[in-house]
Each structure stands twice: as C-alpha cells, then as structure tokens.
Design a protein around this motif. Sequence first.
Motif, mmCIF file in Angstrom:
data_model
loop_
_atom_site.group_PDB
_atom_site.id
_atom_site.type_symbol
_atom_site.label_atom_id
_atom_site.label_comp_id
_atom_site.label_asym_id
_atom_site.label_seq_id
_atom_site.Cartn_x
_atom_site.Cartn_y
_atom_site.Cartn_z
ATOM 1 N N PRO A 27 3.264 11.648 -1.828
ATOM 2 C CA PRO A 27 3.952 12.891 -0.991
ATOM 3 C C PRO A 27 5.589 12.943 -1.320
ATOM 4 O O PRO A 27 6.050 11.669 -1.395
ATOM 5 C CB PRO A 27 3.258 12.432 0.212
ATOM 6 C CG PRO A 27 3.154 10.850 0.282
ATOM 7 C CD PRO A 27 2.772 10.809 -0.992
ATOM 8 N N VAL A 28 5.833 13.841 -1.067
ATOM 9 C CA VAL A 28 7.503 14.336 -1.272
ATOM 10 C C VAL A 28 8.179 14.154 0.108
ATOM 11 O O VAL A 28 7.882 15.097 0.757
ATOM 12 C CB VAL A 28 7.757 15.537 -2.307
ATOM 13 C CG1 VAL A 28 9.205 15.553 -2.240
ATOM 14 C CG2 VAL A 28 7.224 15.507 -3.348
ATOM 15 N N CYS A 29 8.950 13.343 0.423
ATOM 16 C CA CYS A 29 9.465 13.242 1.461
ATOM 17 C C CYS A 29 10.778 12.276 1.381
ATOM 18 O O CYS A 29 10.724 11.168 0.905
ATOM 19 C CB CYS A 29 8.479 12.735 2.723
ATOM 20 S SG CYS A 29 9.487 12.500 4.298
ATOM 21 N N ARG A 30 12.006 12.922 1.698
ATOM 22 C CA ARG A 30 13.400 12.215 1.438
ATOM 23 C C ARG A 30 13.438 11.449 2.897
ATOM 24 O O ARG A 30 13.025 11.670 3.785
ATOM 25 C CB ARG A 30 14.391 13.309 1.516
ATOM 26 C CG ARG A 30 15.605 12.862 1.066
ATOM 27 C CD ARG A 30 16.713 14.008 0.904
ATOM 28 N NE ARG A 30 17.850 13.270 1.040
ATOM 29 C CZ ARG A 30 18.927 13.976 1.741
ATOM 30 N NH1 ARG A 30 18.727 14.888 2.686
ATOM 31 N NH2 ARG A 30 19.995 13.400 1.731
ATOM 32 N N PHE A 84 11.905 13.429 12.308
ATOM 33 C CA PHE A 84 11.098 14.135 11.088
ATOM 34 C C PHE A 84 11.811 15.365 11.203
ATOM 35 O O PHE A 84 11.711 16.164 12.094
ATOM 36 C CB PHE A 84 9.637 14.185 11.200
ATOM 37 C CG PHE A 84 9.123 15.032 10.372
ATOM 38 C CD1 PHE A 84 8.900 14.331 9.186
ATOM 39 C CD2 PHE A 84 8.672 16.062 10.541
ATOM 40 C CE1 PHE A 84 8.327 15.404 8.155
ATOM 41 C CE2 PHE A 84 7.903 17.094 9.693
ATOM 42 C CZ PHE A 84 7.884 16.511 8.373
ATOM 43 N N THR A 85 12.036 15.872 9.918
ATOM 44 C CA THR A 85 12.611 17.271 9.790
ATOM 45 C C THR A 85 11.721 18.002 8.820
ATOM 46 O O THR A 85 11.802 17.535 7.729
ATOM 47 C CB THR A 85 14.246 17.117 9.487
ATOM 48 O OG1 THR A 85 14.983 16.492 10.181
ATOM 49 C CG2 THR A 85 14.573 18.519 9.257
ATOM 50 N N PRO A 86 11.115 19.112 9.335
ATOM 51 C CA PRO A 86 10.191 19.647 8.162
ATOM 52 C C PRO A 86 11.020 20.438 7.261
ATOM 53 O O PRO A 86 12.350 20.481 7.290
ATOM 54 C CB PRO A 86 9.651 21.048 8.968
ATOM 55 C CG PRO A 86 10.428 20.679 10.482
ATOM 56 C CD PRO A 86 11.172 19.484 10.548
ATOM 57 N N ALA A 87 10.606 20.884 5.882
ATOM 58 C CA ALA A 87 11.128 21.368 5.134
ATOM 59 C C ALA A 87 11.736 22.877 5.365
ATOM 60 O O ALA A 87 11.206 23.485 6.305
ATOM 61 C CB ALA A 87 10.187 21.668 3.755
ATOM 62 N N ASP A 88 12.971 22.985 4.950
ATOM 63 C CA ASP A 88 13.501 24.260 5.146
ATOM 64 C C ASP A 88 14.254 24.456 3.710
ATOM 65 O O ASP A 88 13.704 24.540 2.840
ATOM 66 C CB ASP A 88 14.521 24.154 6.545
ATOM 67 C CG ASP A 88 15.613 23.042 6.265
ATOM 68 O OD1 ASP A 88 15.770 22.508 5.434
ATOM 69 O OD2 ASP A 88 15.942 22.597 7.436
ATOM 70 N N ARG A 89 15.523 24.442 4.057
ATOM 71 C CA ARG A 89 16.274 24.575 2.490
ATOM 72 C C ARG A 89 16.109 23.353 1.867
ATOM 73 O O ARG A 89 16.394 23.406 0.649
ATOM 74 C CB ARG A 89 17.886 25.304 2.816
ATOM 75 C CG ARG A 89 18.739 24.177 3.333
ATOM 76 C CD ARG A 89 20.109 24.729 3.502
ATOM 77 N NE ARG A 89 20.739 23.816 4.235
ATOM 78 C CZ ARG A 89 22.083 24.080 5.047
ATOM 79 N NH1 ARG A 89 22.561 25.553 4.823
ATOM 80 N NH2 ARG A 89 22.785 23.276 5.524
ATOM 81 N N TYR A 90 15.919 22.049 2.436
ATOM 82 C CA TYR A 90 15.880 20.904 1.869
ATOM 83 C C TYR A 90 14.201 20.702 1.980
ATOM 84 O O TYR A 90 13.503 21.254 2.739
ATOM 85 C CB TYR A 90 16.779 20.125 2.417
ATOM 86 C CG TYR A 90 18.163 20.171 2.325
ATOM 87 C CD1 TYR A 90 18.902 20.056 1.029
ATOM 88 C CD2 TYR A 90 18.550 20.655 3.574
ATOM 89 C CE1 TYR A 90 20.420 20.527 1.154
ATOM 90 C CE2 TYR A 90 20.155 21.014 3.600
ATOM 91 C CZ TYR A 90 20.858 20.817 2.394
ATOM 92 O OH TYR A 90 22.005 21.245 2.612
ATOM 93 N N GLU A 128 11.238 18.284 3.146
ATOM 94 C CA GLU A 128 11.159 17.423 4.400
ATOM 95 C C GLU A 128 11.643 16.208 4.317
ATOM 96 O O GLU A 128 11.832 15.436 3.417
ATOM 97 C CB GLU A 128 9.542 17.519 4.726
ATOM 98 C CG GLU A 128 8.624 16.540 3.807
ATOM 99 C CD GLU A 128 7.229 16.330 4.105
ATOM 100 O OE1 GLU A 128 6.585 15.540 3.835
ATOM 101 O OE2 GLU A 128 6.857 17.662 4.809
ATOM 102 N N ARG A 129 12.136 15.543 5.707
ATOM 103 C CA ARG A 129 12.928 14.422 5.601
ATOM 104 C C ARG A 129 12.489 13.626 6.878
ATOM 105 O O ARG A 129 12.003 14.029 8.040
ATOM 106 C CB ARG A 129 14.468 14.670 5.859
ATOM 107 C CG ARG A 129 15.119 15.522 4.727
ATOM 108 C CD ARG A 129 16.513 15.854 5.014
ATOM 109 N NE ARG A 129 16.694 17.023 6.105
ATOM 110 C CZ ARG A 129 16.378 17.982 6.177
ATOM 111 N NH1 ARG A 129 15.608 18.659 5.335
ATOM 112 N NH2 ARG A 129 16.813 18.950 7.061
ATOM 113 N N LEU A 130 12.273 12.285 6.620
ATOM 114 C CA LEU A 130 12.095 11.355 7.709
ATOM 115 C C LEU A 130 13.609 10.683 7.950
ATOM 116 O O LEU A 130 13.887 9.970 6.868
ATOM 117 C CB LEU A 130 11.121 10.295 7.444
ATOM 118 C CG LEU A 130 10.543 9.458 8.411
ATOM 119 C CD1 LEU A 130 10.087 10.222 9.740
ATOM 120 C CD2 LEU A 130 9.800 8.438 7.960
ATOM 121 N N ASN A 131 14.223 10.730 8.779
ATOM 122 C CA ASN A 131 15.620 10.308 9.122
ATOM 123 C C ASN A 131 15.387 9.069 10.073
ATOM 124 O O ASN A 131 14.982 9.029 11.234
ATOM 125 C CB ASN A 131 16.501 11.559 9.650
ATOM 126 C CG ASN A 131 16.874 12.532 8.704
ATOM 127 O OD1 ASN A 131 17.607 12.401 7.816
ATOM 128 N ND2 ASN A 131 16.163 13.588 9.111
#
Length: 153
Positions: free
Chosen positions: A11-14, A78-84, A86-89
């Motif tokens: 999965p792609v997750c920054r 967790f931040t869902p995909a927007d202009r970037y 999706e991210r787990l901070n």
Amino acid sequence: MRDARLLAKPPVCRLGCLVLVRNPRGEVLLVDPDHLDGLILPGGAARANEPPHEAAARHLFFETGFNLRLTHLLAVDFTPADRYLERLNLVFDGGTVTGHPTVPPRRRSGLFGAHFVPVTEIPAVMAPAQAARVNEALTKRAVPLLLHGQRAA
C-alpha cells in the motif's frame, strides 16, 4: 517467511515523522516551510525502511540543530489523500530543550525559520488540522515506541 502477495504491491502511505519540542517556558517549537502557509511541527517523511523515530530525529536535527533521542509517541494522525498521498503522521515527544534553533539557509532547508510559539498562539499560526494535532499531542501522555515488540533504544 515472506509472502509474495503482500510484497507484490504494498500500500502507498507516506509516513510523517514529527517532533513536539518545548522550551522551559512551555512554548512549542515550530518551523516555517516555504511551501506551506502557516507553521508546522519540525519533521518530515521517513525514507524506505527507516525507523520512524530515526527519521523524526534526522529531520529535527537538520531543520533546527537539536539532536534528541526520541523514544515515545504523543499522537498518531491519519490524513486521507488530498493533494498529497495519504499519510500517517507520528508525533514524537522531544521533551524540553534550552537554547535556540539553528536553521540552515532557506535554499538548503526550504524553511524561512524556526521559533518557539506560546501555546495560546498556535491556532493563529497553524492550519486547523496542524493546530489540532499539536493540541492533542500536548494533552496526552506519551506512549512508548516499540520496534519488533521491543522498546526503541
């Protein structure tokens, strides 16, 4: 044993690795990136297979000159995909430091600067989601970071 099905298309997750650092007055260290409006916590993305606490410490040192050992988490966001993507901070507890941040030149760091901000001013200088993340991190008890079931050294 490695499962080829799991490794074929991961999965792609920054993974964002951030640090909450305070000074003796209780102010929070924030950086001012040239690519965003508002201030943010110091930190950045982990490299492939880089332990998150090491990524957070690496970014913190590069951005501010503070060399800290990070072993506890304060928040996971967790931040869902927007202009970037999706991210787990992950927000790590950097504790309290004395001294002032040392920021590399903008052309190298991408930062206008870094400084300590009173907690009461955070909503005015950060985007709402960023400010909420900091507020949550400030009000929670630290949780130990584990690597393969063992406390991070």
